[in-house]
Design an enzyme around this catalytic site. Structure first.
Site, short mmCIF file in Angstrom:
data_model
loop_
_atom_site.label_atom_id
_atom_site.label_comp_id
_atom_site.label_asym_id
_atom_site.label_seq_id
_atom_site.Cartn_x
_atom_site.Cartn_y
_atom_site.Cartn_z
N ASN A 16 -9.51 -14.03 0.30
CA ASN A 16 -8.23 -13.87 1.01
C ASN A 16 -8.36 -14.28 2.48
O ASN A 16 -9.30 -13.89 3.15
CB ASN A 16 -7.80 -12.40 0.90
CG ASN A 16 -6.61 -12.05 1.79
OD1 ASN A 16 -6.65 -11.06 2.51
ND2 ASN A 16 -5.56 -12.84 1.75
N CYS A 37 -7.25 -1.90 6.01
CA CYS A 37 -6.16 -1.79 6.97
C CYS A 37 -6.66 -1.29 8.33
O CYS A 37 -7.23 -0.20 8.41
CB CYS A 37 -5.05 -0.87 6.44
SG CYS A 37 -3.67 -0.81 7.59
N GLU A 77 0.84 -1.20 0.00
CA GLU A 77 0.00 0.00 0.00
C GLU A 77 0.87 1.25 0.00
O GLU A 77 1.82 1.35 0.78
CB GLU A 77 -0.89 0.02 1.25
CG GLU A 77 -1.72 1.28 1.32
CD GLU A 77 -2.33 1.52 2.70
OE1 GLU A 77 -3.50 1.85 2.78
OE2 GLU A 77 -1.61 1.37 3.71
#
Ligand code: FNR
Length: 330
Positions: A208, A110, A36
């Protein structure tokens, strides 16, 4: 860029720089996300062709600070992930890099305080209007695919509702990390809640969470029905997780990573961080190898530590000669 039946290297801060992405691809990753990068940082960058290393750099203006490094070889599979809380700034950042990457992804998962306090990452999850604004702005103005990566919300109905809103923005795919914002990495990923998102959407979903072996790719796809699978820690600990053959010994993978870091002049902090993560998983940082990695100040010292001094010397003596015929250095 296609999101069906793909094995995907997840975005990982300080890990997913060029050498690690190329390593994962060499073992079989089809799509590789970069770490990121925050839009505030990217908007200060200019694009520079780096003939010495044979790559393209995005460098903070007035400095030598390389914020993002990529190369032609990964042009069709590298995803640039942005951290943002503002549509216009996200677009400005994306426009700087979009012609050199395969897709742009927005990080909406995040949970770190740095991201949340800046209104980025998981802070976006309860701001559906802002999500809509960011994604539609990127979609309307960029010619490359736009995607985003989320975590699970408090209930699976809430996650499905948000996923449906995201789908309406026209994104090409949605990555779902099967954990809630408050979950720790050791908490099991909830594949069943990813499955509910898959059932509700028609765009490809990238599942994921908790893929550690090649067999897990099949298992998570069977459990979720997802189009593609993304792996973070499983790849960090052994990038050969993407290979259908038996895993390569981690010592060998680590060495390969060191060589690639040398070849692509990786930022030494990122190389050290990645090596430390690998070592901590299999051994302990208190042992001589870990201590020496911590002490290293540059790639020459890392090369020496892993017995790659000759490779280091050879690469650096042959850079100009090798530009365009890099294979001879591999
Ligand atoms: C991450 N993760 C992450 N996610 C993201 O969207 N952007 C990022 O930059 C990072 N950085 C990062 C660094 C490291 C070292 C780790 C381990 C993880 C989260 C990651 O992409 C993934 O969603 C989770 O780790 C869950 O996948 P695994 O580890 O269960 O395969």
């Amino acid at each position: 860029m296609e999101y069906h039946n793909k094995l995907v290297l997840a975005p990982m801060v300080r890990v997913g720089t060029l050498p690690f992405r190329l390593l994962a691809a060499e073992y079989g990753a089809d799509v590789t996300y970069g770490e990121e990068i925050i839009d505030h940082k990217m908007v200060k960058c200019e694009r520079k062709v780096n003939e010495y290393v044979g790559c393209t750099d995005f460098v903070e203006k007035g400095t030598e600070n390389v914020v993002f490094r990529t190369c032609n070889e990964e042009r069709n599979r590298v995803v640039f992930q942005i951290g943002t809380s503002d549509a216009v700034r996200a677009l400005t950042a994306a426009q700087i890099v979009c012609n050199d990457v395969a897709a742009i992804d927005v990080n909406m998962g995040c949970p770190k305080s740095f991201s949340i306090s800046g209104g980025m990452g998981a802070a976006l999850l309860n701001k559906p209007e802002l999500i809509h604004d960011i994604l539609t702005t990127l979609k309307r103005n960029l010619s490359c695919p736009v995607t985003c990566k989320i975590r699970l919300l408090k209930s699976s109905q809430d996650t499905v509702e948000l996923a449906r809103r995201i789908e309406k923005t026209g994104v090409s795919a949605l990555a779902v990390h099967g954990r809630r914002v408050a979950d720790r990495p050791r908490d099991p990923a909830k594949w069943s809640e990813i499955a509910e998102v898959v059932s509700a959407l028609s765009i490809p979903v990238i599942a994921n969470g908790d893929v550690f072996d090649y067999g897990d790719f099949k298992r998570i796809r069977a459990a979720t029905g997802a189009s593609s699978v993304m792996v973070a820690r499983g790849a960090l600990w052994n990038a050969s997780v993407f290979s259908p053959e038996d895993k390569v010994h981690w010592e060998k993978v680590k060495r390969e990573y060191v060589r690639k870091s040398i070849l692509w002049e990786n930022d030494v902090k990122s190389t050290k961080h990645t090596l430390k993560e690998m070592i901590m998983h299999y051994s302990c940082l208190e042992l001589p190898e870990g201590k020496s990695v911590i002490k290293s100040e540059n790639l020459a010292e890392i090369a020496q530590l892993y017995g790659e001094e000759r490779y280091y010397q050879f690469v650096n003596e042959n850079r100009f000669f090798a530009y365009g015929s890099r294979d001879e250095l591999l």
